[in-house]
Scaffold this motif. Sequence first.
Motif, PDB file in Angstrom:
ATOM      1  N   LEU A 152       2.483  26.002   2.076  1.00  0.00           N
ATOM      2  CA  LEU A 152       1.275  25.032   1.688  1.00  0.00           C
ATOM      3  C   LEU A 152       1.548  24.164   0.569  1.00  0.00           C
ATOM      4  CD1 LEU A 152      -1.167  27.920   2.125  1.00  0.00           C
ATOM      5  CD2 LEU A 152      -0.705  26.420   4.126  1.00  0.00           C
ATOM      6  N   ASP A 153       0.623  23.505   0.122  1.00  0.00           N
ATOM      7  CA  ASP A 153       0.925  22.604  -0.886  1.00  0.00           C
ATOM      8  C   ASP A 153      -0.147  23.201  -2.186  1.00  0.00           C
ATOM      9  OD1 ASP A 153       2.045  20.788   0.393  1.00  0.00           O
ATOM     10  OD2 ASP A 153       0.226  19.744   1.333  1.00  0.00           O
ATOM     11  N   PRO A 154       0.352  22.764  -3.204  1.00  0.00           N
ATOM     12  CA  PRO A 154      -0.571  23.285  -4.549  1.00  0.00           C
ATOM     13  C   PRO A 154      -1.911  22.603  -4.244  1.00  0.00           C
ATOM     14  CG  PRO A 154       1.872  22.411  -5.166  1.00  0.00           C
ATOM     15  CD  PRO A 154       1.488  21.986  -3.965  1.00  0.00           C
ATOM     16  N   LEU A 155      -2.609  23.084  -5.344  1.00  0.00           N
ATOM     17  CA  LEU A 155      -4.069  22.594  -5.431  1.00  0.00           C
ATOM     18  C   LEU A 155      -4.121  21.128  -6.031  1.00  0.00           C
ATOM     19  CD1 LEU A 155      -5.753  25.576  -7.202  1.00  0.00           C
ATOM     20  CD2 LEU A 155      -5.866  25.068  -4.934  1.00  0.00           C
ATOM     21  N   PRO A 156      -4.867  20.262  -5.383  1.00  0.00           N
ATOM     22  CA  PRO A 156      -4.909  18.991  -6.093  1.00  0.00           C
ATOM     23  C   PRO A 156      -5.233  18.833  -7.358  1.00  0.00           C
ATOM     24  CG  PRO A 156      -6.743  19.437  -4.534  1.00  0.00           C
ATOM     25  CD  PRO A 156      -5.968  20.744  -4.556  1.00  0.00           C
ATOM     26  N   GLN A 157      -6.017  19.391  -7.956  1.00  0.00           N
ATOM     27  CA  GLN A 157      -6.234  19.373  -9.377  1.00  0.00           C
ATOM     28  C   GLN A 157      -5.390  20.105 -10.021  1.00  0.00           C
ATOM     29  OE1 GLN A 157     -10.739  20.078  -9.533  1.00  0.00           O
ATOM     30  NE2 GLN A 157     -10.881  17.951  -9.559  1.00  0.00           N
ATOM     31  N   ARG A 158      -4.784  19.888 -11.285  1.00  0.00           N
ATOM     32  CA  ARG A 158      -3.756  20.429 -11.838  1.00  0.00           C
ATOM     33  C   ARG A 158      -4.345  20.776 -13.514  1.00  0.00           C
ATOM     34  NH1 ARG A 158       0.725  19.242  -8.845  1.00  0.00           N
ATOM     35  NH2 ARG A 158       1.956  20.300 -10.407  1.00  0.00           N
ATOM     36  N   ASP A 159      -5.639  20.733 -13.656  1.00  0.00           N
ATOM     37  CA  ASP A 159      -5.953  21.021 -14.949  1.00  0.00           C
ATOM     38  C   ASP A 159      -6.611  22.573 -15.378  1.00  0.00           C
ATOM     39  OD1 ASP A 159      -8.209  20.970 -13.373  1.00  0.00           O
ATOM     40  OD2 ASP A 159      -9.314  19.436 -14.609  1.00  0.00           O
ATOM     41  N   ALA A 160      -6.352  23.281 -14.565  1.00  0.00           N
ATOM     42  CA  ALA A 160      -6.608  24.828 -14.872  1.00  0.00           C
ATOM     43  C   ALA A 160      -5.898  25.459 -15.736  1.00  0.00           C
ATOM     44  CB  ALA A 160      -6.632  25.569 -13.384  1.00  0.00           C
ATOM     45  N   THR A 161      -6.319  26.381 -16.634  1.00  0.00           N
ATOM     46  CA  THR A 161      -5.286  26.803 -17.513  1.00  0.00           C
ATOM     47  C   THR A 161      -4.798  28.198 -17.101  1.00  0.00           C
ATOM     48  OG1 THR A 161      -7.196  28.619 -18.086  1.00  0.00           O
ATOM     49  CG2 THR A 161      -7.268  26.609 -19.263  1.00  0.00           C
ATOM     50  N   PRO A 162      -3.692  28.555 -17.785  1.00  0.00           N
ATOM     51  CA  PRO A 162      -2.957  29.619 -16.892  1.00  0.00           C
ATOM     52  C   PRO A 162      -3.746  30.961 -16.881  1.00  0.00           C
ATOM     53  CG  PRO A 162      -1.617  28.590 -18.496  1.00  0.00           C
ATOM     54  CD  PRO A 162      -2.829  27.889 -18.664  1.00  0.00           C
ATOM     55  N   ALA A 163      -4.541  31.028 -17.627  1.00  0.00           N
ATOM     56  CA  ALA A 163      -5.683  32.250 -17.240  1.00  0.00           C
ATOM     57  C   ALA A 163      -6.621  32.153 -16.195  1.00  0.00           C
ATOM     58  CB  ALA A 163      -6.568  32.525 -18.623  1.00  0.00           C
ATOM     59  N   ARG A 164      -7.212  30.858 -15.926  1.00  0.00           N
ATOM     60  CA  ARG A 164      -7.876  30.782 -14.811  1.00  0.00           C
ATOM     61  C   ARG A 164      -7.049  30.753 -13.483  1.00  0.00           C
ATOM     62  NH1 ARG A 164     -12.586  27.629 -14.160  1.00  0.00           N
ATOM     63  NH2 ARG A 164     -12.986  28.579 -15.953  1.00  0.00           N
ATOM     64  N   LEU A 165      -5.805  30.271 -13.605  1.00  0.00           N
ATOM     65  CA  LEU A 165      -4.951  30.470 -12.659  1.00  0.00           C
ATOM     66  C   LEU A 165      -4.805  31.835 -12.214  1.00  0.00           C
ATOM     67  CD1 LEU A 165      -2.406  27.498 -13.113  1.00  0.00           C
ATOM     68  CD2 LEU A 165      -4.238  27.488 -11.128  1.00  0.00           C
ATOM     69  N   LYS A 166      -4.396  32.744 -13.111  1.00  0.00           N
ATOM     70  CA  LYS A 166      -4.287  33.931 -12.863  1.00  0.00           C
ATOM     71  C   LYS A 166      -5.432  34.781 -12.345  1.00  0.00           C
ATOM     72  CE  LYS A 166      -2.997  38.488 -15.421  1.00  0.00           C
ATOM     73  NZ  LYS A 166      -2.485  38.909 -16.607  1.00  0.00           N
ATOM     74  N   GLY A 167      -6.606  34.352 -12.757  1.00  0.00           N
ATOM     75  CA  GLY A 167      -7.862  35.020 -12.284  1.00  0.00           C
ATOM     76  C   GLY A 167      -8.239  34.618 -10.766  1.00  0.00           C
ATOM     77  N   TRP A 168      -7.828  33.208 -10.614  1.00  0.00           N
ATOM     78  CA  TRP A 168      -8.123  32.755  -8.976  1.00  0.00           C
ATOM     79  C   TRP A 168      -7.285  33.609  -8.342  1.00  0.00           C
ATOM     80  CZ3 TRP A 168      -8.216  26.874 -10.264  1.00  0.00           C
ATOM     81  CH2 TRP A 168      -9.447  26.413 -10.587  1.00  0.00           C
ATOM     82  N   PHE A 169      -5.888  33.734  -8.670  1.00  0.00           N
ATOM     83  CA  PHE A 169      -4.672  34.376  -7.812  1.00  0.00           C
ATOM     84  C   PHE A 169      -5.261  35.761  -7.580  1.00  0.00           C
ATOM     85  CE2 PHE A 169      -0.761  36.835  -7.420  1.00  0.00           C
ATOM     86  CZ  PHE A 169      -0.320  36.030  -6.420  1.00  0.00           C
ATOM     87  N   ARG A 170      -5.815  36.378  -8.568  1.00  0.00           N
ATOM     88  CA  ARG A 170      -5.982  37.950  -8.131  1.00  0.00           C
ATOM     89  C   ARG A 170      -7.415  37.877  -7.409  1.00  0.00           C
ATOM     90  NH1 ARG A 170      -6.489  40.565 -14.042  1.00  0.00           N
ATOM     91  NH2 ARG A 170      -6.681  42.381 -13.062  1.00  0.00           N
ATOM     92  N   ARG A 171      -8.217  37.151  -7.432  1.00  0.00           N
ATOM     93  CA  ARG A 171      -9.423  37.105  -6.762  1.00  0.00           C
ATOM     94  C   ARG A 171      -9.271  36.831  -5.322  1.00  0.00           C
ATOM     95  NH1 ARG A 171     -13.639  39.586  -5.363  1.00  0.00           N
ATOM     96  NH2 ARG A 171     -15.242  38.139  -4.220  1.00  0.00           N
ATOM     97  N   PHE A 172      -8.059  35.674  -5.028  1.00  0.00           N
ATOM     98  CA  PHE A 172      -7.948  35.363  -3.704  1.00  0.00           C
ATOM     99  C   PHE A 172      -7.195  36.827  -2.829  1.00  0.00           C
ATOM    100  CE2 PHE A 172      -8.051  30.761  -4.539  1.00  0.00           C
ATOM    101  CZ  PHE A 172      -8.966  30.494  -3.520  1.00  0.00           C
ATOM    102  N   VAL A 173      -6.215  37.291  -3.740  1.00  0.00           N
ATOM    103  CA  VAL A 173      -5.643  38.770  -3.357  1.00  0.00           C
ATOM    104  C   VAL A 173      -6.824  39.666  -2.882  1.00  0.00           C
ATOM    105  CG1 VAL A 173      -3.923  40.292  -3.896  1.00  0.00           C
ATOM    106  CG2 VAL A 173      -3.491  37.985  -4.447  1.00  0.00           C
ATOM    107  N   GLU A 174      -7.543  39.762  -3.841  1.00  0.00           N
ATOM    108  CA  GLU A 174      -8.578  40.746  -3.521  1.00  0.00           C
ATOM    109  C   GLU A 174      -9.319  40.498  -2.263  1.00  0.00           C
ATOM    110  OE1 GLU A 174     -11.284  43.793  -4.404  1.00  0.00           O
ATOM    111  OE2 GLU A 174      -9.401  43.585  -5.336  1.00  0.00           O
ATOM    112  N   VAL A 175      -9.669  39.563  -1.888  1.00  0.00           N
ATOM    113  CA  VAL A 175     -10.125  39.117  -0.715  1.00  0.00           C
ATOM    114  C   VAL A 175      -9.269  38.936   0.626  1.00  0.00           C
ATOM    115  CG1 VAL A 175     -12.289  38.471  -1.954  1.00  0.00           C
ATOM    116  CG2 VAL A 175     -10.661  36.823  -1.168  1.00  0.00           C
ATOM    117  N   ARG A 176      -8.222  39.201   0.349  1.00  0.00           N
ATOM    118  CA  ARG A 176      -7.014  39.193   1.330  1.00  0.00           C
ATOM    119  C   ARG A 176      -6.999  37.685   1.753  1.00  0.00           C
ATOM    120  NH1 ARG A 176      -5.619  44.414   2.482  1.00  0.00           N
ATOM    121  NH2 ARG A 176      -7.304  46.044   2.120  1.00  0.00           N
ATOM    122  N   ASP A 177      -6.934  36.897   1.313  1.00  0.00           N
ATOM    123  CA  ASP A 177      -6.762  35.145   1.410  1.00  0.00           C
ATOM    124  C   ASP A 177      -5.497  35.123   0.992  1.00  0.00           C
ATOM    125  OD1 ASP A 177      -6.718  32.442   1.908  1.00  0.00           O
ATOM    126  OD2 ASP A 177      -8.836  32.330   0.909  1.00  0.00           O
ATOM    127  N   ALA A 178      -4.522  35.098   1.871  1.00  0.00           N
ATOM    128  CA  ALA A 178      -2.994  34.940   1.622  1.00  0.00           C
ATOM    129  C   ALA A 178      -2.980  33.272   1.493  1.00  0.00           C
ATOM    130  CB  ALA A 178      -2.188  35.243   2.715  1.00  0.00           C
TER     131      ALA A 178
END
Length: 438
Positions: A55-81
């Motif tokens: 797949l491709d990265p997200l179109p917007q690239r202004d998220a902080t590392p902490a925000r990306l980590k939070g998003w990543f864990r949330r997607f894994v939590e809901v089983r959204d590969a």
Amino acid sequence: GARYRVAGWGPGLTILTALANVLDDLAPDDRTLALYHGLVHTANDCQGQAPRFALDPLPQRDATPARLKGWFRRFVEVRDADGAERVLLTAIADGLPSSAIADMLFAAATDHYFLAGGHTLDFVNKACELLDHIGWEQAASILPSLLRGLTTGARSEEQNAWRHPIDLVTLLEPVFVVLPDMTDMAPDVESALDLEALAATLLADDPAASVTALRDALESGASLTAVSQALCYAAALRVARFHTSNEFGDWITVLHTFTYCNALHQGLKRAPSAELARGIFHGAMKLYLDRFLNMPAARLPDERDRVARSDERGGDAASLLAELRELLNVEQQVNAAGALTWRYLDHGYAPAGLRGALGHVLLREDGEFHSYQMLEAGFALYSELCATRSDAAWRALVAVARYLAAHAPTSRSMLQTARIALRLHRGEELYAASDDES
């Protein structure tokens, strides 16, 4: 293995990376054979499989590392590969350091208990180790292959064994609330840790005592890696003391716990965090659940009485290594292989020769996935312990020898194919007798 397998990272890449990690421990003639084993298993994983499309990265690239980590864990939590992959690719494209990328993966892998029977954390660690070999610039090609397993793995807190008759989840949840405070403490001087005492507590049949011992160790100033090393050692002792009266398939049960603890320990050296430190307690509870596989416990070679040990034959290093190779030509020489391993080391012979022999007796077989894991994790633990705790280090190699002996011999068809390939490479005629045949 990452591109041509829709399910993503599998046993083949794990085997290939594990053998790359131990390549320097092997005899020169076995190093080509080791890479051959890894490539064959990777190819078998990919045979007949659909490719995995990136797949491709997200179109917007202004998220902080902490925000990306939070998003990543949330997607894994809901089983959204797919969502997790896009966030991971964004973090890589944004140039986050390798430790931060690893931290994202390890945190998600320990958001649930002993995910996928321990394989998920081990695969994450192996993917990081693979990138150490080939370069982290390949992260965008390799790491997304982990996400199918990360999002679909079985979560052990949902299993009955973790809830009844003792609710291990309820036991641990209060610890995780205060764990960030415990791991944030940075003492001026790291406190010494009694490896044998902590391992003995972890191997007992009281999960609450194990939790208390781990908390006490961390609160007294022991480092995360010192505690995880003790956990890894305890898990190795489960293998070393595995009794042959157990069902044969249960070798893999104690193996899974050991390789999980090894992956956890290596991960904490790479990217320590309170999230990953939860894995120490997950591993301790799995160690507790394995306790019946040491009832009865096989005696370690150094635990036998002096009369029995004094009757052991001597022999020089070469003859002992030859005896080890010959032992594993016969089925179920488990205790004999462990005793011979201890005898070799107790005589003061070079450990490098023994490690090479253990690697050789694995590579001449049609190795099953877990045997490669056992060899690599056992060598890693030995290397860490040998400088200061020789008896503990030797027990790690006893565990390796016993496990390999339990799974040998096989038909050795892979070795036969490798010999044919080498003869063709040398330009020999296959219809003529080879040197080893003559």
